[in-house]
Motif scaffolding. Structure first.
Motif, PDB file in Angstrom:
ATOM      1  N   SER A   1       0.892  -1.260   0.032  1.00 26.31           N
ATOM      2  CA  SER A   1       0.117  -0.019  -0.128  1.00 26.31           C
ATOM      3  C   SER A   1       0.914   1.034  -0.011  1.00 26.31           C
ATOM      4  N   LEU A   2       2.038   1.248   0.483  1.00 29.09           N
ATOM      5  CA  LEU A   2       3.214   2.221   0.270  1.00 29.09           C
ATOM      6  C   LEU A   2       3.527   2.450  -1.067  1.00 29.09           C
ATOM      7  N   THR A   3       2.919   3.093  -1.906  1.00 27.00           N
ATOM      8  CA  THR A   3       2.954   3.156  -3.433  1.00 27.00           C
ATOM      9  C   THR A   3       4.282   4.024  -3.828  1.00 27.00           C
ATOM     10  N   SER A   4       4.707   4.929  -2.905  1.00 33.06           N
ATOM     11  CA  SER A   4       5.921   5.680  -3.093  1.00 33.06           C
ATOM     12  C   SER A   4       7.272   5.021  -2.478  1.00 33.06           C
ATOM     13  N   LEU A   5       7.340   4.092  -1.940  1.00 26.52           N
ATOM     14  CA  LEU A   5       8.357   3.286  -1.202  1.00 26.52           C
ATOM     15  C   LEU A   5       9.390   3.204  -2.041  1.00 26.52           C
ATOM     16  N   ARG A   6      10.778   3.472  -1.784  1.00 22.83           N
ATOM     17  CA  ARG A   6      12.024   3.421  -2.410  1.00 22.83           C
ATOM     18  C   ARG A   6      12.993   2.628  -1.556  1.00 22.83           C
ATOM     19  N   TYR A   7      12.999   2.809  -0.166  1.00 23.73           N
ATOM     20  CA  TYR A   7      13.867   2.416   0.543  1.00 23.73           C
ATOM     21  C   TYR A   7      13.552   1.642   1.834  1.00 23.73           C
ATOM     22  N   LEU A   8      13.831   0.473   2.070  1.00 22.09           N
ATOM     23  CA  LEU A   8      13.368  -0.388   3.474  1.00 22.09           C
ATOM     24  C   LEU A   8      14.256  -1.171   3.926  1.00 22.09           C
ATOM     25  N   ASP A   9      14.450  -0.553   5.275  1.00 23.63           N
ATOM     26  CA  ASP A   9      15.576  -1.009   6.069  1.00 23.63           C
ATOM     27  C   ASP A   9      14.898  -2.163   6.960  1.00 23.63           C
ATOM     28  N   LEU A  10      15.209  -3.507   7.106  1.00 24.99           N
ATOM     29  CA  LEU A  10      14.817  -4.474   8.009  1.00 24.99           C
ATOM     30  C   LEU A  10      15.850  -5.105   8.833  1.00 24.99           C
ATOM     31  N   ARG A  11      17.147  -4.511   8.609  1.00 28.76           N
ATOM     32  CA  ARG A  11      18.179  -5.126   9.181  1.00 28.76           C
ATOM     33  C   ARG A  11      17.908  -5.331  10.683  1.00 28.76           C
ATOM     34  N   GLY A  12      18.222  -6.661  11.321  1.00 30.93           N
ATOM     35  CA  GLY A  12      17.933  -6.691  12.692  1.00 30.93           C
ATOM     36  C   GLY A  12      16.699  -7.281  13.157  1.00 30.93           C
ATOM     37  N   CYS A  13      15.793  -7.287  12.238  1.00 34.21           N
ATOM     38  CA  CYS A  13      14.560  -7.875  12.585  1.00 34.21           C
ATOM     39  C   CYS A  13      14.276  -9.391  12.610  1.00 34.21           C
ATOM     40  N   PRO A  14      13.991 -10.187  13.305  1.00 33.68           N
ATOM     41  CA  PRO A  14      14.055 -11.636  13.303  1.00 33.68           C
ATOM     42  C   PRO A  14      12.753 -12.302  12.443  1.00 33.68           C
ATOM     43  N   LEU A  15      12.907 -12.026  11.289  1.00 37.50           N
ATOM     44  CA  LEU A  15      12.072 -12.243  10.323  1.00 37.50           C
ATOM     45  C   LEU A  15      12.109 -13.737  10.021  1.00 37.50           C
ATOM     46  N   THR A  16      11.250 -14.536  10.349  1.00 40.01           N
ATOM     47  CA  THR A  16      11.286 -15.994  10.299  1.00 40.01           C
ATOM     48  C   THR A  16      11.201 -16.337   8.788  1.00 40.01           C
ATOM     49  N   CYS A  17      11.896 -17.547   8.591  1.00 40.06           N
ATOM     50  CA  CYS A  17      11.878 -18.414   7.258  1.00 40.06           C
ATOM     51  C   CYS A  17      10.762 -19.099   7.043  1.00 40.06           C
ATOM     52  N   THR A  18       9.247 -18.686   7.209  1.00 35.17           N
ATOM     53  CA  THR A  18       8.406 -19.273   7.139  1.00 35.17           C
ATOM     54  C   THR A  18       7.482 -18.824   5.929  1.00 35.17           C
ATOM     55  N   CYS A  19       6.373 -19.673   5.838  1.00 36.72           N
ATOM     56  CA  CYS A  19       5.394 -19.329   4.598  1.00 36.72           C
ATOM     57  C   CYS A  19       4.810 -17.979   4.878  1.00 36.72           C
ATOM     58  N   HIS A  20       4.862 -17.414   5.813  1.00 35.72           N
ATOM     59  CA  HIS A  20       4.230 -16.080   6.149  1.00 35.72           C
ATOM     60  C   HIS A  20       5.072 -14.940   5.466  1.00 35.72           C
ATOM     61  N   ASN A  21       6.466 -15.214   5.210  1.00 35.40           N
ATOM     62  CA  ASN A  21       7.263 -14.302   4.589  1.00 35.40           C
ATOM     63  C   ASN A  21       7.458 -14.979   3.175  1.00 35.40           C
ATOM     64  N   THR A  22       7.084 -15.971   2.464  1.00 35.15           N
ATOM     65  CA  THR A  22       7.004 -16.294   1.333  1.00 35.15           C
ATOM     66  C   THR A  22       7.058 -14.980   0.261  1.00 35.15           C
ATOM     67  N   TRP A  23       5.796 -14.483   0.442  1.00 35.92           N
ATOM     68  CA  TRP A  23       5.852 -12.959  -0.455  1.00 35.92           C
ATOM     69  C   TRP A  23       7.008 -12.177  -0.315  1.00 35.92           C
ATOM     70  N   LEU A  24       7.581 -12.079   0.716  1.00 41.17           N
ATOM     71  CA  LEU A  24       8.745 -11.021   0.944  1.00 41.17           C
ATOM     72  C   LEU A  24       9.889 -11.675   0.040  1.00 41.17           C
ATOM     73  N   GLN A  25      10.179 -12.865   0.068  1.00 39.93           N
ATOM     74  CA  GLN A  25      11.314 -13.578  -0.579  1.00 39.93           C
ATOM     75  C   GLN A  25      10.872 -13.213  -2.091  1.00 39.93           C
TER      76      GLN A  25
END
Length: 787
Positions: free
Chosen positions: A511-535
């Motif tokens: 929904s953030l249509t103007s986004l150009r820069y996203l910093d997720l360093r240090g977040c414990p993002l799990t390697c599960t199906c919930h984050n498949t879209w992010l990959q």
């Protein structure tokens, strides 16, 4: 073009699409692209030993590169040759020891090179070959003891050379080496071991009122001395002075008339001294002054009219002092002040009256690192309500607890504000109307506040449609809510690093249509199906830079988020598919079986209900008017001969008494539904006489008839059912017909005798008896009359 050629072109296109490699992730392994400049990259603190590991994946058009704070000990030939457009290169803080000849080969456009804070001991003749456009060279804080002949000979365009904080001893050798640098304007040799030059150690600037004048002197610097006192008229020799630097001394006393007659002075630096008091006359002659720096002194109070004659002052720096309060007229006379720095003082509260005199011009206000705090979430009047021109407000890091409570309407009146810094305050109460007036805000920093996303109420950013940069680092964020972020349509930079995010909501990010820069360093993002879209999204999008995405590791398993095995997600999908289709398959398999086995049972139930319903309204009628027949005869067509030849003549024609029987082939209403005929016949007859044979038991219609009659027997407690067995049927054959067995156990039934002579007296006599007894209760034992 022919149809065949069109076909070949289409096949070639499809082939190229199918074989083309997938789009590269818009992320770099060890570098971050500047969100405001796609040609500028920072690769700092990556702990890399090789230049190639750092910059191999950078685009050829890179212009500015910072690889400082790594562990690069040597530069090999052509280390940056794949970046020919590089104009600025920082290699400081690397522990660099060796620079081989040709290390900067191919960097003909380089203009700035920083090699400071390394361990360089020697420079070779060819170290800087090819850098003919270099204008700035930093070699500060290395271990250089000598400068070999010809080291700088290729740097014909060099304008600034910094060799301070080394181990150089021979001043004449250095002068000889730089003599060929015709464009050199700045040479810094401070803090070396030069034996022929000594530094000044002044401790006092005395009065110079009677000294010869130097009307053309415009710049005087007394930095890095030990000056304690500046006497009155100390600069009487230079009435045309424009720049005066007295910073980095020990000045504790500044005479009231020390700066007299400096009417053309533009910049005065008194920072990093020991000044405690400012007087009414201290700056009264500085009518042209534009910048006044009093940072890092010991000033505690700003009295009335201190700056009364500084009408042209634009920058006032009072940061790093001990200021606790201001007199009401402290800023009187500052009619053009735009920048006011009050950071790192002891200010506990902010009052609008203090800024009243600068409200028309002030654009930057720095209050960070003070002691501002509120104990309730409301304030009478916003201290910034009159600062309608303010564009930059810094309030981060208030001591010792931070601004834990932000009052309602605290930022009221700041309609022109562009940047707001609130980081490091541990905010716990942030009302939903906090930012309502900040309609032009472009930068908001809430990092290190530790309050968690649950404290950000839905709609808190509703007025921030122009916000471009949002920093939420280390806030304890556990999830992203669409209600919080939905109005940030102009957001370009979102910093979420060091939060407790196990997954990322796809709907929020997309929904953030103007986004150009996203910093997720240090977040414990799990390697599960919930984050498949992010990959998938991070590896295909070419619009949003996901910082160091390839380095985000899985906290719950070995591996990385960008390439974890997603097959398990499809297995889960298969499991869900199996779980959803298996019951359907089973149901579709069982339904036909149930249909075959239980079809008539359901129909019986339906007809029984209908019969019960019909019987309810029939009971209201007169009992005598209700019955049309004495008995309804239920039989199979195979036994029709016996019924017509034996049963009918004996019961209906012989008498007295004679009975009126209902036979389906004779008395059913033509054109009417057969089931309705059966129901009405049973309920319009006093009794139902079932002629039972093996053929009778196999008939579905006969079974329906005995079911309906049994309902009247068992549920209405009416003696309405008579069973006549035409043949002996073993009990094992009757076991499947539980209704029949139930009737036989509770009701007397008749067997057709083997002796034909006993028909009338036996079967028909008994039948006449049963038919003649109306409403008698069925006996509870079995009887088999015989003649």
């Amino acid at each position: 073009m022919t149809a065949a050629s069109h076909l070949h072109a289409l096949q070639a296109l499809l082939f190229s699409v199918l074989l083309a490699p997938p789009a590269a992730s818009y992320s770099y392994r060890n570098c971050i692209e500047n969100p405001h400049d796609a040609t500028s990259f920072n690769c700092i603190q990556r702990f890399q030993h090789s230049v190639d590991n750092l910059v191999a994946d950078l685009p050829r058009g890179t212009v500015s590169l910072n690889v400082s704070h790594n562990q690069i000990s040597a530069l090999n030939p052509g280390a940056f040759s794949h970046l020919p457009r590089l104009a600025s290169l920082r290699l400081d803080y690397n522990g660099l020891e060796v620079i081989q000849d040709g290390a900067f080969e191919g960097l003909g456009l380089l203009r700035s090179l920083n090699l400071s804070f390394n361990a360089i001991r020697h420079l070779c003749n060819g170290t800087f070959d090819g850098l003919h456009n270099l204008t700035e060279l930093w070699l500060t804080n290395n271990r250089l003891a000598t400068v070999p002949p010809g080291a700088f000979s290729s740097l014909a365009g060099l304008e600034r050379l910094y060799l301070d904080s080394n181990r150089l001893e021979g001043f004449s050798e250095i002068v000889e080496e730089i003599s060929g640098l015709g464009r050199l304007r700045v040479l810094d040799l401070c803090i070396n071991r030069l034996k022929s030059i000594e530094h000044n150690l002044l401790d006092t600037l005395n009065s110079c009122s009677g000294a010869p004048a130097f009307p053309n002197l415009v710049n005087v610097t007394y930095r890095y001395n030990r000056i304690l006192t500046v006497r009155d008229h100390a600069f009487g020799y230079a009435p045309g002075l424009r720049w005066l630097q007295l910073n980095i001394n020990n000045i504790a006393y500044l005479g009231k008339h020390a700066l007299t007659n400096l009417t053309q002075l533009l910049e005065l630096r008194l920072d990093n001294n020991l000044i405690t008091d400012l007087f009414y006359s201290s700056f009264q002659d500085l009518e042209s002054l534009q910048t006044l720096n009093l940072r890092n002194n010991r000033i505690s109070v700003i009295f009335n009219q201190t700056f009364h004659n500084l009408a042209k002052l634009r920058i006032l720096d009072l940061g790093g002092n001990k200021i606790t309060h201001f007199a009401p007229m402290a800023f009187a006379g500052l009619r053009n002040l735009t920048n006011l720095y009050l950071d790192r003082n002891n200010i506990k509260s902010v009052f609008g009256e203090v800024f009243r005199l600068v409200r028309q011009t002030l654009k930057i206000l720095d209050l960070q690192g003070n002691m501002i705090r509120f104990i309730k979430n409301s304030t009478r009047v916003s201290p910034f309500v009159k600062l309608t021109m303010l564009q930059d407000l810094k309030l981060q890091g208030q001591r010792p607890y931070g601004i834990t409570i932000v009052p309602h309407t605290f930022f009221r009146g700041l309609g022109s504000l562009r940047s707001l810094y609130l980081s490091g305050n541990g905010i716990t109460v942030l009302p939903e109307d906090t930012f309502d007036d900040l309609v032009n805000l472009e930068f908001l920093s809430l990092d290190n506040s530790g309050m968690g996303i649950n404290n950000l109420r839905p709609g808190i950013f509703k007025s921030l449609g122009k916000l471009r940069n949002l920093n939420l680092e280390n806030m304890g964020v556990q999830s992203l809510s669409r209600e919080v972020f939905r109005n940030l349509t102009g957001l370009q930079t979102l910093v979420l690093n060091r939060n407790a995010l196990p997954s990322l909501d796809e709907e929020v990010i997309l929904s953030l249509t103007s986004l150009r820069y996203l910093d997720l360093r240090g977040c414990p993002l799990t390697c599960t199906c919930h984050n498949t879209w992010l990959q998938n999204w991070s590896s295909t999008n070419q619009k949003v830079q996901v910082v160091y995405f390839q380095n985000l590791s899985c906290p719950d398993r070995p591996g990385y988020l960008y390439n974890f095995d997603t097959k398990v997600c499809y297995l889960d999908f298969g499991m869900y598919l199996f779980a959803s289709t298996c019951p359907a398959v089973i149901l579709l398999t069982i339904l036909p079986m149930l249909y075959v086995k239980l079809y008539w049972r359901f129909r019986y139930s339906y007809y029984i209900f209908r019969s019960w319903f019909n019987d309810r309204w029939r009971r209201a009628d007169d009992e005598d008017q209700r019955y049309k027949y004495d008995a309804f005869i239920s039989y199979n067509s195979a036994d029709e001969g016996w019924v017509l030849q034996e049963l009918l003549p004996n019961l209906e024609l012989r008498g007295p008494p004679s009975f009126k029987l209902c036979l389906h082939h004779r008395d059913f209403e033509l054109g009417r539904n057969i089931v309705d005929n059966i129901v009405d016949s049973i309920y319009c007859s006093r009794k139902t006489l079932c002629v039972v044979s093996r053929q009778f038991l196999l008939s579905e219609w006969c079974s329906l008839e005995i079911q309906l009659a049994s309902y009247r027997l068992f549920h209405e407690l009416r003696d309405v059912l008579i069973l006549v067995f035409l043949e002996r049927i073993p009990e094992r054959e009757l076991s499947a017909y539980h209704k029949m067995r139930k009737v036989m156990l509770k009701k007397t039934y008749i067997e057709w005798p083997r002796d034909p002579e006993g028909v009338v007296l036996g079967v028909f006599g008994t039948s006449r008896h049963f038919l003649g007894v109306a409403g008698a209760q069925a006996p509870h034992k079995k009887a088999t009359p015989r003649q």
